[in-house]
Write a protein that holds these residues in place. Structure first.
Motif, PDB file in Angstrom:
ATOM      1  N   HIS A 147       0.980  -1.260  -0.230  1.00  0.00           N
ATOM      2  CA  HIS A 147       0.015   0.178  -0.150  1.00  0.00           C
ATOM      3  C   HIS A 147       0.551   1.211  -0.156  1.00  0.00           C
ATOM      4  O   HIS A 147       1.839   1.280   0.658  1.00  0.00           O
ATOM      5  CB  HIS A 147      -0.991  -0.086   1.169  1.00  0.00           C
ATOM      6  N   GLU A 163      -2.597  -3.826  -3.312  1.00  0.00           N
ATOM      7  CA  GLU A 163      -2.738  -2.665  -3.742  1.00  0.00           C
ATOM      8  C   GLU A 163      -1.539  -1.556  -3.767  1.00  0.00           C
ATOM      9  O   GLU A 163      -0.795  -1.818  -2.564  1.00  0.00           O
ATOM     10  CB  GLU A 163      -3.953  -1.868  -3.092  1.00  0.00           C
ATOM     11  N   HIS A 210      -9.201   1.177  -7.757  1.00  0.00           N
ATOM     12  CA  HIS A 210     -10.167   0.591  -6.566  1.00  0.00           C
ATOM     13  C   HIS A 210     -10.883   1.529  -5.861  1.00  0.00           C
ATOM     14  O   HIS A 210      -9.996   2.744  -5.571  1.00  0.00           O
ATOM     15  CB  HIS A 210      -9.439  -0.450  -5.779  1.00  0.00           C
ATOM     16  N   HIS A 251      -4.588   2.178  -5.968  1.00  0.00           N
ATOM     17  CA  HIS A 251      -5.281   3.286  -4.977  1.00  0.00           C
ATOM     18  C   HIS A 251      -4.829   4.571  -4.985  1.00  0.00           C
ATOM     19  O   HIS A 251      -3.327   5.023  -5.279  1.00  0.00           O
ATOM     20  CB  HIS A 251      -4.787   2.800  -3.452  1.00  0.00           C
TER      21      HIS A 251
HETATM   22 ZN   LIG Z   1      -6.995   1.362  -1.054  1.00  0.00          ZN
END
Ligand SMILES: [Zn+2]
Ligand SMILES: [Zn+2]
Length: 261
Positions: free
Chosen positions: A63, A92, A154, A128
């Motif tokens: 992330h 992600e 997303h 993301h």
């Molecule tokens: Zn996310």
């Protein structure tokens, strides 16, 4: 039947109750779910969850919040981990300039490593992006020109401009429970405009429980509420929206169909 294209089954709130959470999802009509990684140290646990359940799939990624904790993340490690039969996506990953939890240059470097892994494996990139529209559009455009890769934006919360730029690059767009919130008029307008063949649904559970479940811990079964809301919003028959989003998810995450056994 629906697919929750993005959840975090290993996060507190869901992990303690994994069997019941998955059973409730199946009862609600959610036939499969993709459990998303956010840190390298959780890859094994996320993959193990997918090994325990036929209809749970995994991803490997870092992330953007975690970019500072993974200064040496490289494409080769992502590609190697993605070789597991139940790993169906890369992410992600992306850019989050809203929270700025990691250095922006580190976020961009990590994003590029993930993009290269997606290009090499042709597994979809799970993007993301928050408060980083210019850099997101610029980087995805540059990288796509270097060689194509499949992707999904997303938990989309961006502008119509971001949606259109990503759609033009071939992206799918995944809508979470945020679209059901009362203050989400702009997102609702964008969600109406997404072509049916590019639309996915997700919970991003344990976060973001949709109306009428707000205040509870979100879980994959709740994606049904988001799908119902979207069908009404877009003037589509609910069954059609189910089959459209399932087909899109299986087309994008094509490794799911290969490894459903
Ligand atoms: Zn996310
Ligand atoms: Zn997530």
């Amino acid at each position: 039947m629906l697919i929750d294209s993005h959840c975090h089954l290993n996060y507190p709130g869901l992990v303690e109750d994994e069997e019941a959470v998955i059973a409730r999802a199946h009862e609600a009509g959610v036939g499969a779910m993709i459990s998303i990684s956010t840190r390298e140290r959780e890859w094994d646990a996320v993959i193990a969850g997918a090994e325990r359940h036929r209809n749970v799939f995994a991803t490997v990624g870092i992330h953007p919040h975690e970019a500072d904790q993974h200064p040496d993340i490289d494409t080769a490690r992502l590609v190697a981990a993605a070789g597991h039969p139940k790993v169906v996506g890369i992410g992600e990953t992306g850019l989050d300039y809203y929270y700025d939890k990691s250095d922006r240059e580190r976020q961009r470097r990590s994003f590029r490593a993930h993009i290269a892994a997606s290009r090499e494996t042709q597994l979809p990139l799970i993007v993301h992006t928050r408060d980083a529209e210019d850099n997101t559009i610029e980087m995805l455009g540059e990288e796509m020109a270097e060689g194509a890769f499949p992707m999904v934006i997303h938990c989309f919360t961006g502008s119509t401009r971001l949606a259109e730029a990503c759609l033009a690059l071939g992206a799918y767009i995944s809508i979470s429970g945020i679209v059901t919130f009362r203050n989400a008029a702009a997102l609702q307008e964008t969600a109406r405009l997404i072509p049916a063949d590019r639309l996915l649904v997700e919970t991003d559970s344990p976060f973001l429980a949709p109306v009428p479940m707000r205040g509870r811990t979100c879980e994959p079964g709740y994606v049904v509420h988001t799908a119902r809301f979207l069908a009404d919003l877009r003037g589509e028959d609910y069954q059609d929206l189910e089959s459209i989003t399932v087909n899109n998810t299986l087309k994008l995450f094509s490794k799911m169909s290969e490894n459903c056994g």
